[in-house]
Design an enzyme around this catalytic site. Structure first.
Site, PDB file in Angstrom:
ATOM      1  N   HIS A 133     -19.489  16.132  60.362  1.00 32.09           N
ATOM      2  CA  HIS A 133     -18.045  16.341  60.178  1.00 32.09           C
ATOM      3  C   HIS A 133     -17.274  15.026  60.286  1.00 32.09           C
ATOM      4  O   HIS A 133     -16.329  14.788  59.540  1.00 32.09           O
ATOM      5  CB  HIS A 133     -17.488  17.290  61.248  1.00 32.09           C
ATOM      6  CG  HIS A 133     -17.495  18.736  60.852  1.00 32.09           C
ATOM      7  ND1 HIS A 133     -16.845  19.200  59.727  1.00 32.09           N
ATOM      8  CD2 HIS A 133     -18.051  19.821  61.440  1.00 32.09           C
ATOM      9  CE1 HIS A 133     -17.021  20.526  59.648  1.00 32.09           C
ATOM     10  NE2 HIS A 133     -17.739  20.921  60.669  1.00 32.09           N
TER      11      HIS A 133
ATOM     12  N   HIS B  15     -24.580  18.730  62.904  1.00 26.47           N
ATOM     13  CA  HIS B  15     -23.466  19.373  62.194  1.00 26.47           C
ATOM     14  C   HIS B  15     -22.128  18.701  62.547  1.00 26.47           C
ATOM     15  O   HIS B  15     -21.330  18.390  61.657  1.00 26.47           O
ATOM     16  CB  HIS B  15     -23.449  20.863  62.559  1.00 26.47           C
ATOM     17  CG  HIS B  15     -22.383  21.666  61.877  1.00 26.47           C
ATOM     18  ND1 HIS B  15     -22.674  22.677  60.981  1.00 26.47           N
ATOM     19  CD2 HIS B  15     -21.031  21.635  61.971  1.00 26.47           C
ATOM     20  CE1 HIS B  15     -21.536  23.207  60.549  1.00 26.47           C
ATOM     21  NE2 HIS B  15     -20.527  22.600  61.143  1.00 26.47           N
ATOM     22  N   GLU B  16     -21.909  18.454  63.843  1.00 28.13           N
ATOM     23  CA  GLU B  16     -20.625  17.884  64.269  1.00 28.13           C
ATOM     24  C   GLU B  16     -20.512  16.404  63.896  1.00 28.13           C
ATOM     25  O   GLU B  16     -19.440  15.941  63.505  1.00 28.13           O
ATOM     26  CB  GLU B  16     -20.404  18.083  65.774  1.00 28.13           C
ATOM     27  CG  GLU B  16     -20.426  19.532  66.248  1.00 28.13           C
ATOM     28  CD  GLU B  16     -19.549  20.496  65.438  1.00 28.13           C
ATOM     29  OE1 GLU B  16     -18.528  20.057  64.879  1.00 28.13           O
ATOM     30  OE2 GLU B  16     -19.899  21.679  65.356  1.00 28.13           O
TER      31      GLU B  16
ATOM     32  N   CYS C  63     -19.947  27.453  59.637  1.00 29.93           N
ATOM     33  CA  CYS C  63     -18.952  26.453  60.018  1.00 29.93           C
ATOM     34  C   CYS C  63     -17.595  27.142  60.092  1.00 29.93           C
ATOM     35  O   CYS C  63     -17.253  27.935  59.222  1.00 29.93           O
ATOM     36  CB  CYS C  63     -18.922  25.347  58.966  1.00 29.93           C
ATOM     37  SG  CYS C  63     -17.697  24.067  59.297  1.00 29.93           S
ATOM     38  N   LEU C  64     -16.820  26.818  61.125  1.00 28.24           N
ATOM     39  CA  LEU C  64     -15.493  27.429  61.273  1.00 28.24           C
ATOM     40  C   LEU C  64     -14.589  27.088  60.086  1.00 28.24           C
ATOM     41  O   LEU C  64     -13.654  27.827  59.791  1.00 28.24           O
ATOM     42  CB  LEU C  64     -14.829  26.956  62.576  1.00 28.24           C
ATOM     43  CG  LEU C  64     -15.503  27.405  63.874  1.00 28.24           C
ATOM     44  CD1 LEU C  64     -14.793  26.784  65.069  1.00 28.24           C
ATOM     45  CD2 LEU C  64     -15.524  28.920  63.987  1.00 28.24           C
TER      46      LEU C  64
ATOM     47  N   GLY D  10     -19.144  24.832  68.326  1.00 23.88           N
ATOM     48  CA  GLY D  10     -18.931  23.402  68.126  1.00 23.88           C
ATOM     49  C   GLY D  10     -17.676  23.195  67.307  1.00 23.88           C
ATOM     50  O   GLY D  10     -17.315  24.054  66.498  1.00 23.88           O
TER      51      GLY D  10
ATOM     52  N   GLN E 277     -11.501  19.196  62.111  1.00 24.34           N
ATOM     53  CA  GLN E 277     -11.316  20.637  61.875  1.00 24.34           C
ATOM     54  C   GLN E 277      -9.998  21.173  62.433  1.00 24.34           C
ATOM     55  O   GLN E 277      -9.619  22.303  62.140  1.00 24.34           O
ATOM     56  CB  GLN E 277     -12.483  21.430  62.479  1.00 24.34           C
ATOM     57  CG  GLN E 277     -13.795  21.167  61.751  1.00 24.34           C
ATOM     58  CD  GLN E 277     -14.892  22.034  62.319  1.00 24.34           C
ATOM     59  OE1 GLN E 277     -15.480  21.710  63.345  1.00 24.34           O
ATOM     60  NE2 GLN E 277     -15.162  23.153  61.663  1.00 24.34           N
TER      61      GLN E 277
HETATM   62 ZN    ZN Z   1     -18.490  22.819  61.014  1.00 20.57          ZN
END
Ligand code: ZN
Length: 169
Positions: free
Chosen positions: A138, A134-135, A92-93, A45, A50
């Protein structure tokens, strides 16, 4: 085009992203770039902030290329229903190497627009439900560490400060 992933500490991750109102070729290109950047970073995701773009767009592929039919684009997403509980590791990236157990609802319905601006609703369970939450977080300037204990969160922040000092963040 593959964009570098913005890491925790960058102000863009703490901001409310802007709603999308133009569903044009530029948006399509951005979404292609987001999928490319997500796969390059081995993620399932990715939200636009990001890659440094403060817009309400997220892409998800919980199968990581296994099933192209599962690729999802969420534009201006809103969580409209949640139920149950699940508890598992989340990462998370933008917080590479850090994973923590996070309790989340197990069944979640999101309302969003597609690439053409058409509104749809989709219900997901387990990993997909987690990705929706989660997204969407963000896009509201929130990271998964806001769902863990203050103690664990401070520990992560301290480790990141150390890494940053050493030029490794
Ligand atoms: Zn994330």
């Amino acid at each position: 085009m593959i964009h570098p992933i913005v890491k925790y500490g960058d102000e863009v991750l703490a901001r409310q992203s802007a709603r999308i109102t133009e569903f044009d070729g530029e948006l399509q290109k951005l979404i292609e770039d987001m999928f490319e950047s997500m796969y390059a970073a081995h993620g399932v995701g990715l939200a636009a902030p990001q890659i440094g773009i403060s817009k309400r767009i997220a892409v998800i592929d919980v199968t990581f290329k296994e099933n192209p039919a599962q690729k999802m684009v969420l534009i201006n997403p809103e969580i409209i229903h949640k139920e149950g509980h699940q508890r598992s590791n989340e990462g998370c990236l933008s917080l590479p190497e850090f994973r923590e157990k996070v309790t989340r609802p197990n069944r979640v319905t999101v309302r969003a627009q597609d690439i053409h601006g058409k509104t749809f609703e989709h219900t997901g369970e387990e990993l997909l439900a987690r990705a929706f939450l989660h997204e969407t977080d963000h896009l509201n300037g929130k990271l998964f560490i806001s769902h863990i204990s203050a103690l664990k969160r401070d520990l992560i922040k301290r480790k990141i400060r150390k890494l940053a000092k050493a030029g490794e963040w």
